[in-house]
Design an enzyme around this catalytic site. Structure first.
Site, PDB file in Angstrom:
ATOM      1  N   ILE A 133       0.896  -1.153   0.000  1.00  0.00           N
ATOM      2  CA  ILE A 133       0.000   0.000   0.000  1.00  0.00           C
ATOM      3  C   ILE A 133       0.936   1.205   0.000  1.00  0.00           C
ATOM      4  CG2 ILE A 133      -1.785   1.266   1.235  1.00  0.00           C
ATOM      5  CD1 ILE A 133      -2.746  -1.421   2.377  1.00  0.00           C
ATOM      6  N   PRO A 134       1.176   1.791  -1.168  1.00  0.00           N
ATOM      7  CA  PRO A 134       2.294   2.728  -1.363  1.00  0.00           C
ATOM      8  C   PRO A 134       2.111   4.121  -0.768  1.00  0.00           C
ATOM      9  CG  PRO A 134       1.028   2.555  -3.377  1.00  0.00           C
ATOM     10  CD  PRO A 134       0.417   1.576  -2.405  1.00  0.00           C
ATOM     11  N   CYS A 135       2.150   4.203   0.544  1.00  0.00           N
ATOM     12  CA  CYS A 135       2.006   5.500   1.213  1.00  0.00           C
ATOM     13  C   CYS A 135       3.207   6.409   0.966  1.00  0.00           C
ATOM     14  CB  CYS A 135       1.759   5.311   2.705  1.00  0.00           C
ATOM     15  SG  CYS A 135       3.002   4.326   3.544  1.00  0.00           S
ATOM     16  N   HIS A 136       4.319   5.845   0.506  1.00  0.00           N
ATOM     17  CA  HIS A 136       5.493   6.674   0.206  1.00  0.00           C
ATOM     18  C   HIS A 136       5.245   7.599  -0.987  1.00  0.00           C
ATOM     19  CE1 HIS A 136       5.972   3.051  -2.281  1.00  0.00           C
ATOM     20  NE2 HIS A 136       6.585   3.843  -3.141  1.00  0.00           N
TER      21      HIS A 136
END
Length: 169
Positions: A133-136
Site C-alpha cells: 500500500i504505497p504510502c510513500h
C-alpha cells in the site's frame, strides 16, 4: 501469525502474514520490534512463528519490487487490518501509479472527504503494509517529502527507486 526478516541489498525487510495474507511490511532497522508491537495491538496475544519458508512468496515479491523489476502487488494476498476509514484511504493509495506522487489533499478529495486531510494523514501513517500500500507516494502540498513510518530517508530512497525504474522501463 508468521514473520520473517531479511536483508535485500541495502534494505532491511520485516514481514508478517496471517493465513489470509501479508499484513505487515517494514523497512527500518527497528521494524522487527515495530512489527511485534503492531501485531500485539491488532491481534492480541498471538503466537508469532518465524517462518521464512512460509513467507518466501511475499519476500520474493518484495525483492522484485526493491530491485525495480516489479511495480505493483496486484496478485499478492494481503490481510488489511484497519478501520473502515483507514481501509478507504489505503485503497486510494493503491490507485497512485508507480513513480507518481500526490498530496494528502488529493487523497482526501479522492475519497470524498476534502476537509479530512489530517485524518487522511493519520490513516496513511498507520499503514502497516509499506510498499504494498504505497504510502510513500504521498507528499506535502509543495511536493516535499513528509513523514514516513520508517523515516524520510527510506521514503526518499523509495522515490529514487521508482523514478529510476520508471525511466529505465
Amino acid at each position: 501469525m508468521y514473520w520473517t526478516k531479511f536483508q535485500f541489498v541495502k534494505w532491511q525487510v520485516t514481514l508478517a502474514a496471517t493465513e489470509q495474507g501479508l499484513c505487515y511490511v517494514g523497512l527500518a532497522d527497528d521494524s522487527e520490534q515495530c512489527m511485534f508491537d503492531w501485531c500485539y495491538k491488532k491481534f492480541g496475544k498471538v503466537e508469532m512463528v518465524k517462518g521464512a519458508n512460509r513467507l518466501a512468496t511475499y519476500a520474493n515479491e518484495i525483492a522484485k519490487y526493491l530491485s525495480g523489476v516489479q511495480t505493483d502487488f496486484i496478485d499478492l494476498p494481503i490481510d488489511r487490518q484497519g478501520t473502515p476509514f483507514q481501509l478507504q484511504v489505503w485503497h486510494a493509495l493503491q490507485e497512485i501509479p508507480y513513480g507518481d506522487t500526490v498530496s494528502y489533499s488529493v487523497i482526501a478529495n479522492s475519497i470524498g472527504k476534502p476537509s479530512a486531510v489530517r485524518a487522511v494523514a493519520s490513516a496513511i501513517g498507520n499503514n502497516p503494509l509499506l510498499l504494498v500500500i504505497p504510502c510513500h507516494r504521498v507528499v506535502g502540498k509543495d511536493g516535499s517529502l513528509s513523514g514516513y513510518r520508517d523515516g524520510k530517508e527510506v521514503k526518499a530512497q523509495l522515490h529514487q527507486l521508482e523514478n529510476s525504474s520508471k525511466t529505465i522501463g
